[in-house]
Scaffold this motif. Sequence first.
Motif, PDB file in Angstrom:
ATOM      1  N   THR A  61      -4.663  -3.419  -4.306  1.00  0.00           N
ATOM      2  CA  THR A  61      -4.847  -1.987  -4.112  1.00  0.00           C
ATOM      3  C   THR A  61      -6.254  -1.606  -3.667  1.00  0.00           C
ATOM      4  OG1 THR A  61      -5.227  -1.697  -6.482  1.00  0.00           O
ATOM      5  CG2 THR A  61      -2.990  -1.374  -5.690  1.00  0.00           C
ATOM      6  N   HIS A  62      -7.277  -2.213  -4.236  1.00  0.00           N
ATOM      7  CA  HIS A  62      -8.646  -1.872  -3.828  1.00  0.00           C
ATOM      8  C   HIS A  62      -8.867  -2.234  -2.362  1.00  0.00           C
ATOM      9  CE1 HIS A  62     -12.975  -1.345  -4.008  1.00  0.00           C
ATOM     10  NE2 HIS A  62     -13.116  -2.557  -3.492  1.00  0.00           N
ATOM     11  N   GLU A  63      -8.451  -3.432  -1.985  1.00  0.00           N
ATOM     12  CA  GLU A  63      -8.644  -3.898  -0.617  1.00  0.00           C
ATOM     13  C   GLU A  63      -7.799  -3.107   0.376  1.00  0.00           C
ATOM     14  OE1 GLU A  63      -8.323  -5.845  -3.261  1.00  0.00           O
ATOM     15  OE2 GLU A  63     -10.270  -6.822  -3.303  1.00  0.00           O
ATOM     16  N   LEU A  64      -6.648  -2.592  -0.056  1.00  0.00           N
ATOM     17  CA  LEU A  64      -5.830  -1.750   0.821  1.00  0.00           C
ATOM     18  C   LEU A  64      -6.636  -0.572   1.340  1.00  0.00           C
ATOM     19  CD1 LEU A  64      -2.360  -1.533  -0.940  1.00  0.00           C
ATOM     20  CD2 LEU A  64      -2.788  -2.265   1.413  1.00  0.00           C
ATOM     21  N   ARG A  65      -7.377   0.055   0.469  1.00  0.00           N
ATOM     22  CA  ARG A  65      -8.172   1.217   0.862  1.00  0.00           C
ATOM     23  C   ARG A  65      -9.274   0.810   1.844  1.00  0.00           C
ATOM     24  NH1 ARG A  65      -5.464   1.927  -3.418  1.00  0.00           N
ATOM     25  NH2 ARG A  65      -4.950   3.953  -4.299  1.00  0.00           N
ATOM     26  N   ILE A  66      -9.952  -0.275   1.551  1.00  0.00           N
ATOM     27  CA  ILE A  66     -11.012  -0.759   2.445  1.00  0.00           C
ATOM     28  C   ILE A  66     -10.435  -1.066   3.821  1.00  0.00           C
ATOM     29  CG2 ILE A  66     -12.594  -2.684   2.873  1.00  0.00           C
ATOM     30  CD1 ILE A  66     -12.868  -2.840  -0.245  1.00  0.00           C
ATOM     31  N   HIS A  67      -9.314  -1.767   3.851  1.00  0.00           N
ATOM     32  CA  HIS A  67      -8.753  -2.179   5.139  1.00  0.00           C
ATOM     33  C   HIS A  67      -8.013  -1.045   5.844  1.00  0.00           C
ATOM     34  CE1 HIS A  67      -9.940  -6.363   5.502  1.00  0.00           C
ATOM     35  NE2 HIS A  67     -10.008  -6.309   4.185  1.00  0.00           N
ATOM     36  N   ALA A  68      -7.567  -0.035   5.128  1.00  0.00           N
ATOM     37  CA  ALA A  68      -7.020   1.158   5.793  1.00  0.00           C
ATOM     38  C   ALA A  68      -8.147   1.857   6.554  1.00  0.00           C
ATOM     39  CB  ALA A  68      -6.385   2.101   4.781  1.00  0.00           C
ATOM     40  N   ARG A  69      -9.316   1.957   5.925  1.00  0.00           N
ATOM     41  CA  ARG A  69     -10.480   2.546   6.611  1.00  0.00           C
ATOM     42  C   ARG A  69     -10.848   1.712   7.835  1.00  0.00           C
ATOM     43  NH1 ARG A  69     -12.225   2.518   1.045  1.00  0.00           N
ATOM     44  NH2 ARG A  69     -11.896   4.597   0.180  1.00  0.00           N
ATOM     45  N   GLY A  70     -10.879   0.405   7.655  1.00  0.00           N
ATOM     46  CA  GLY A  70     -11.203  -0.482   8.770  1.00  0.00           C
ATOM     47  C   GLY A  70     -10.186  -0.393   9.885  1.00  0.00           C
ATOM     48  N   ALA A  71      -8.907  -0.306   9.529  1.00  0.00           N
ATOM     49  CA  ALA A  71      -7.856  -0.205  10.546  1.00  0.00           C
ATOM     50  C   ALA A  71      -8.032   1.059  11.376  1.00  0.00           C
ATOM     51  CB  ALA A  71      -6.479  -0.236   9.879  1.00  0.00           C
ATOM     52  N   LEU A  72      -8.309   2.173  10.719  1.00  0.00           N
ATOM     53  CA  LEU A  72      -8.541   3.416  11.464  1.00  0.00           C
ATOM     54  C   LEU A  72      -9.758   3.263  12.377  1.00  0.00           C
ATOM     55  CD1 LEU A  72      -7.861   6.009   8.612  1.00  0.00           C
ATOM     56  CD2 LEU A  72      -6.421   5.596  10.643  1.00  0.00           C
ATOM     57  N   ALA A  73     -10.815   2.642  11.859  1.00  0.00           N
ATOM     58  CA  ALA A  73     -12.015   2.422  12.671  1.00  0.00           C
ATOM     59  C   ALA A  73     -11.725   1.510  13.857  1.00  0.00           C
ATOM     60  CB  ALA A  73     -13.134   1.832  11.817  1.00  0.00           C
ATOM     61  N   ASN A  74     -10.757   0.611  13.699  1.00  0.00           N
ATOM     62  CA  ASN A  74     -10.398  -0.325  14.763  1.00  0.00           C
ATOM     63  C   ASN A  74      -9.340   0.227  15.719  1.00  0.00           C
ATOM     64  OD1 ASN A  74     -12.182  -2.336  14.015  1.00  0.00           O
ATOM     65  ND2 ASN A  74     -10.729  -3.288  12.614  1.00  0.00           N
ATOM     66  N   GLY A  75      -8.942   1.477  15.536  1.00  0.00           N
ATOM     67  CA  GLY A  75      -8.018   2.096  16.473  1.00  0.00           C
ATOM     68  C   GLY A  75      -6.556   2.061  16.086  1.00  0.00           C
ATOM     69  N   VAL A  76      -6.240   1.598  14.881  1.00  0.00           N
ATOM     70  CA  VAL A  76      -4.857   1.656  14.405  1.00  0.00           C
ATOM     71  C   VAL A  76      -4.573   3.109  14.036  1.00  0.00           C
ATOM     72  CG1 VAL A  76      -3.214   0.805  12.677  1.00  0.00           C
ATOM     73  CG2 VAL A  76      -4.996  -0.721  13.564  1.00  0.00           C
ATOM     74  N   THR A  77      -3.427   3.625  14.448  1.00  0.00           N
ATOM     75  CA  THR A  77      -3.131   5.030  14.213  1.00  0.00           C
ATOM     76  C   THR A  77      -2.584   5.251  12.797  1.00  0.00           C
ATOM     77  OG1 THR A  77      -0.830   4.968  14.946  1.00  0.00           O
ATOM     78  CG2 THR A  77      -2.526   5.303  16.658  1.00  0.00           C
ATOM     79  N   PRO A  78      -2.728   6.471  12.288  1.00  0.00           N
ATOM     80  CA  PRO A  78      -2.132   6.785  10.991  1.00  0.00           C
ATOM     81  C   PRO A  78      -0.622   6.534  10.963  1.00  0.00           C
ATOM     82  CG  PRO A  78      -3.741   8.454  11.565  1.00  0.00           C
ATOM     83  CD  PRO A  78      -3.579   7.578  12.783  1.00  0.00           C
ATOM     84  N   VAL A  79       0.069   6.826  12.055  1.00  0.00           N
ATOM     85  CA  VAL A  79       1.521   6.579  12.100  1.00  0.00           C
ATOM     86  C   VAL A  79       1.810   5.079  11.992  1.00  0.00           C
ATOM     87  CG1 VAL A  79       3.601   6.745  13.545  1.00  0.00           C
ATOM     88  CG2 VAL A  79       2.076   8.708  13.326  1.00  0.00           C
ATOM     89  N   GLU A  80       1.037   4.261  12.685  1.00  0.00           N
ATOM     90  CA  GLU A  80       1.238   2.812  12.592  1.00  0.00           C
ATOM     91  C   GLU A  80       1.027   2.314  11.169  1.00  0.00           C
ATOM     92  OE1 GLU A  80      -0.019   1.109  16.951  1.00  0.00           O
ATOM     93  OE2 GLU A  80      -1.634   1.824  15.649  1.00  0.00           O
ATOM     94  N   LEU A  81      -0.001   2.813  10.495  1.00  0.00           N
ATOM     95  CA  LEU A  81      -0.233   2.410   9.114  1.00  0.00           C
ATOM     96  C   LEU A  81       0.912   2.855   8.210  1.00  0.00           C
ATOM     97  CD1 LEU A  81      -4.067   3.064   8.854  1.00  0.00           C
ATOM     98  CD2 LEU A  81      -2.906   0.840   8.808  1.00  0.00           C
ATOM     99  N   ARG A  82       1.388   4.068   8.420  1.00  0.00           N
ATOM    100  CA  ARG A  82       2.543   4.531   7.640  1.00  0.00           C
ATOM    101  C   ARG A  82       3.733   3.629   7.868  1.00  0.00           C
ATOM    102  NH1 ARG A  82       5.524   9.450   9.737  1.00  0.00           N
ATOM    103  NH2 ARG A  82       6.185   7.836  11.192  1.00  0.00           N
ATOM    104  N   GLU A  83       3.992   3.277   9.123  1.00  0.00           N
ATOM    105  CA  GLU A  83       5.145   2.440   9.437  1.00  0.00           C
ATOM    106  C   GLU A  83       5.037   1.046   8.824  1.00  0.00           C
ATOM    107  OE1 GLU A  83       8.110   3.316  10.728  1.00  0.00           O
ATOM    108  OE2 GLU A  83       7.211   5.307  10.456  1.00  0.00           O
ATOM    109  N   ILE A  84       3.828   0.520   8.723  1.00  0.00           N
ATOM    110  CA  ILE A  84       3.647  -0.760   8.045  1.00  0.00           C
ATOM    111  C   ILE A  84       4.038  -0.614   6.575  1.00  0.00           C
ATOM    112  CG2 ILE A  84       1.929  -2.437   7.252  1.00  0.00           C
ATOM    113  CD1 ILE A  84       0.454  -1.847   9.970  1.00  0.00           C
ATOM    114  N   ALA A  85       3.588   0.460   5.933  1.00  0.00           N
ATOM    115  CA  ALA A  85       3.935   0.686   4.532  1.00  0.00           C
ATOM    116  C   ALA A  85       5.431   0.879   4.359  1.00  0.00           C
ATOM    117  CB  ALA A  85       3.161   1.890   3.990  1.00  0.00           C
ATOM    118  N   VAL A  86       6.052   1.639   5.236  1.00  0.00           N
ATOM    119  CA  VAL A  86       7.504   1.850   5.149  1.00  0.00           C
ATOM    120  C   VAL A  86       8.244   0.536   5.366  1.00  0.00           C
ATOM    121  CG1 VAL A  86       9.470   2.974   6.292  1.00  0.00           C
ATOM    122  CG2 VAL A  86       7.416   4.301   5.755  1.00  0.00           C
ATOM    123  N   HIS A  87       7.825  -0.239   6.344  1.00  0.00           N
ATOM    124  CA  HIS A  87       8.463  -1.523   6.633  1.00  0.00           C
ATOM    125  C   HIS A  87       8.330  -2.479   5.440  1.00  0.00           C
ATOM    126  CE1 HIS A  87      10.257  -4.265   9.514  1.00  0.00           C
ATOM    127  NE2 HIS A  87       9.387  -5.197   9.138  1.00  0.00           N
TER     128      HIS A  87
END
Length: 121
Positions: free
Chosen positions: A58-84
């Motif tokens: 859980t702690h690393e999820l937050r860090i890497h969610a921030r990193g993913a957004l910084a790297n150009g991953v969209t909020p929808v893509e992150l949501r879809e990963i969680a849903v999947h």
Amino acid sequence: MFGPDGAENQVEHTTDLNHKLQEFVTRTCFGDIWQRDGLVLQERSRITFAMLIALGSTHELRIHARGALANGVTPVELREIAVHSILYCGIPAAVEGLRALEEVFAERGVSLDLDGEADRA
């Protein structure tokens, strides 16, 4: 994952307690593995986020969610990963992924109304 400034920030917060761990993370994880050819940063961020959901980190999820957004991953893509992840990791893991996203999106001012999906339900 966060570029040279992110690495410098981590190095500046190194103590005698965490020095060896931080050195490994900075040099090996982000200096070597994340910089390899074969996957772009967005792909690495997506894969990492999915693996952290599966691990329940859980702690690393937050860090890497921030990193993913910084790297150009969209909020929808992150949501879809969680849903999947519901299918392969289970509901509790997916819930933790979505909780992490909700927290990070709030920090970043990202609306939770991503694409109108809730309105179509």
